[in-house]
Design an enzyme around this catalytic site. Structure first.
Site, short mmCIF file in Angstrom:
data_model
loop_
_atom_site.label_atom_id
_atom_site.label_comp_id
_atom_site.label_asym_id
_atom_site.label_seq_id
_atom_site.Cartn_x
_atom_site.Cartn_y
_atom_site.Cartn_z
N THR A 7 0.88 -1.14 0.00
CA THR A 7 0.00 0.00 0.00
C THR A 7 0.92 1.20 0.00
OG1 THR A 7 -1.62 -1.29 1.21
CG2 THR A 7 -1.69 1.08 1.59
N ILE A 12 -3.07 -1.40 -3.91
CA ILE A 12 -3.54 -2.50 -4.75
C ILE A 12 -3.33 -3.80 -3.95
CG2 ILE A 12 -3.56 -1.65 -7.12
CD1 ILE A 12 -0.61 -2.27 -7.40
N1 GLY Z 1 -4.80 -4.04 1.52
C1 GLY Z 1 -4.40 -3.62 2.78
C2 GLY Z 1 -5.50 -2.97 3.54
O1 GLY Z 1 -6.37 -2.38 2.94
O2 GLY Z 1 -5.51 -3.06 4.73
#
Ligand code: GLY
EC number: 2.3.2.2
Length: 570
Positions: free
Chosen positions: A380, A399
């Site tokens: 992220t 993503i």
């Molecule tokens: N994909 C990591 C989160 O949204 O926590």
């Protein structure tokens, strides 16, 4: 006098550093504190120097923090494909110059054809990699909808002006850094596996190479010319759906056409006179940092040395209980009731901490989620922006995994997320971050998967104090929380704070994960008390990019030294 000397020495150092400054400048000052880059009016801190510079340039041209958000975000898409995206989603928390706060959710959604057991085999077992690699892992992207919605509500400069720098960057190319070469080369085999063909990024990269993204430049130009619907209903939508379906995925044109971002009320709570404003569900971020901070608040943590035995113990026990609650209660509020008020109430949290014992670790097997009887109301990226008018935005976008599902939309030039893995594929079965989930986060068509992203703003006595966030999957929450404590409880500068070694506990697995830089002196005592310690590999915990408003009104950037992160200001 001391103060004047300090200011003079900072000015001197800023001038000195300007001559050679490669990215973030670290200032050692007379008070023996380490400051990040300082600015008078406006600042962007992000994962890439190009993106921070482009965001700042927009504000220099008179744009506000929301304009800068659009430009920074799209520049990260080009310069940091590891996590920057238009094929994913995110959250933004804002505070306007007049103190009004709010947030927007442009999290991905499950496709209409998604179903609760879509990642299970006939025997009910989770099929390895199905929710993480390839077209079946992809959720309906929200980033373009989010950026256009933000621009519609708060933007002041024309969208064309905000998009052009990213188009230019894609056309002219981005220079590969050491971190980037390492990651791109490491993930090459997976790019080929997910796409069943070679993709643009499929070669051995060296530091200093330039990557040009001509297809992406064309995609961004189409979006610039045709608006948000280009992505959701136009040629780009056709390309995305065709490609995903050719790889066996289930996203349809209807999924894209029906996607909308949502404005949401942020989670706000008080921590020792500081107002914390953070993201509400479908992110768990705001509730979880709220639960951890409110659980430790009565213990007056700053009586213990930073990162000492007692400090680690107290935080670990609060984290253990918080993550147990997260797994049971949190999910998309459009689908499930989330008992926010109870989860954040001091009475409930004091009950949760009532069996904490300084002499002995609680076992995660002895902890379950709390009792709520009454219905009530890895990879992220994050960037923080403050503009010259006093507006602030904290944006975390993702993503999910590194380069998402690794599916790289043919001829459109961008990666798609593997956010479907953030759902609970099966109760009690961990996702790629080891997080457990239950009914509240089960898969359903058009539902948003639970997130840990924690874009956060801190206010003190009605004034903006800090803008903060980080990547890091399940560790996002605990990294943001530790940095809030570093500044509020241990009086660190922003740069000192983001540079500190970090640790993390998430209920299961029942280990405290420590960065390798964390001083192991406390480990024997922790083991004696029954804590499991995991310092087994060189993984980093979070990459925090934050801005602190100093008492003199200057802005201090904290750009995490763990990556290529960069603070730029004027
Ligand atoms: N994909 C990591 C989160 O949204 O926590």
């Amino acid at each position: 006098m001391k103060k004047i000397l300090l200011i003079l020495s900072i000015c001197f150092l800023v001038i000195q550093c300007k001559k050679s400054a490669p990215k973030t400048t670290i200032l050692e000052t007379e008070d023996h504190r380490t400051y990040g880059i300082l600015a008078d009016s406006a600042m962007v801190v992000s994962a890439r120097e190009e993106a921070s510079k482009i965001g700042l340039a927009i504000m220099k041209q008179g744009g506000n923090a929301f304009d800068a958000m659009v430009a920074t975000d799209l520049s990260l898409l080009v310069s940091y494909p590891f996590a920057g995206n238009i094929g994913g989603g995110g959250f933004m928390v804002y505070r306007l110059k007049d103190g009004k706060t709010g947030s927007i959710d442009y999290r991905e959604k499950a496709p209409l054809k998604a179903s609760r057991d879509m990642y299970l085999d006939k025997k009910g077992n989770v099929i390895p990699n199905k929710s993480t690699l390839g077209a079946m892992a992809v959720g309906v992207p929200g980033t373009v909808a989010g950026l256009f919605e933000v621009h519609k509500k708060f933007g002041t400069l024309p969208i064309e002006k905000l998009m052009q720098p990213a188009i230019d960057l894609a056309t002219n190319g981005v220079v590969v850094t050491k971190h980037q070469a390492r990651m791109l080369n490491a993930y090459r085999p997976l790019f080929e596996k997910a796409n069943k063909r070679t993709i643009l990024l499929d070669k051995e990269w060296q530091v200093g190479d330039t990557i040009k993204y001509p297809a992406l430049a064309l995609t961004l130009t189409r979006i610039k010319d045709n608006g948000r619907d280009e992505f959701y209903k136009g040629k780009t939508a056709d390309m995305l759906v065709e490609y995903v379906q050719s790889l066996g995925g289930i996203i349809t044109k209807e999924d894209l056409a029906s996607y909308e971002a949502q404005w949401r009320k942020p989670i706000t709570f008080d921590y020792k006179g500081n107002k914390i404003i953070s993201m509400s569900p479908p992110s768990s971020g705001g509730i979880c940092i709220g639960q951890i901070l409110k659980s430790i608040e009565p213990y007056n943590i700053n009586q213990y040395a930073h990162n000492s035995l007692e400090y680690v113990q107290l935080i670990t026990e609060a984290e253990r209980r918080t993550y147990a609650d997260r797994s049971e209660f949190l999910g998309d509020p459009d689908f499930v009731h989330v008992p926010i008020d109870t989860l954040l109430s001091p009475y409930y949290l004091s009950q949760r901490m009532s069996d904490f014992n300084w002499d002995k670790a609680t076992k995660s097997t002895d902890i379950t989620y709390g009792e709520i009887t009454l219905p009530e109301s890895d990879e992220t990226t994050h960037y923080s922006i403050i503009d010259q008018f006093g507006n602030a935005v904290a944006v975390t976008t993702t993503i999910n995994g590194a380069y998402g599902s690794k599916v790289y939309v043919k001829d459109a030039g961008f990666f798609l997320n593997n956010e479907m893995d953030d759902f609970s594929s099966k109760p009690g079965e961990p996702n790629m971050f080891g997080l457990l989930g239950a009914e509240a986060n089960a898969i359903a068509p058009q539902k948003r998967m639970l997130s840990a992203m924690t874009p956060t703003i801190v206010e003190k006595e009605g004034k903006l104090k800090m803008v903060i966030g980080t990547p890091g999957g399940s560790t996002i929450i605990t990294s943001v929380m530790q940095n809030i404590l570093n500044v509020l409880e241990y009086d660190m500068t922003m740069q000192e704070s983001v540079s500190q070694p970090r640790f993390h506990h998430q209920w299961y697995p029942d280990d405290i994960k420590f960065e390798t830089t964390f001083d192991s002196i406390i480990f024997p005592a922790l083991r004696n008390k029954g804590y499991n310690i995991d310092q087994s590999n060189s993984r980093i915990i979070g990459k925090v990019d934050a801005i602190l408003v100093l008492p003199n009104g200057k802005l201090e950037g904290g750009a995490d030294p763990r990556g290529d992160d960069s603070a730029e200001g004027f």
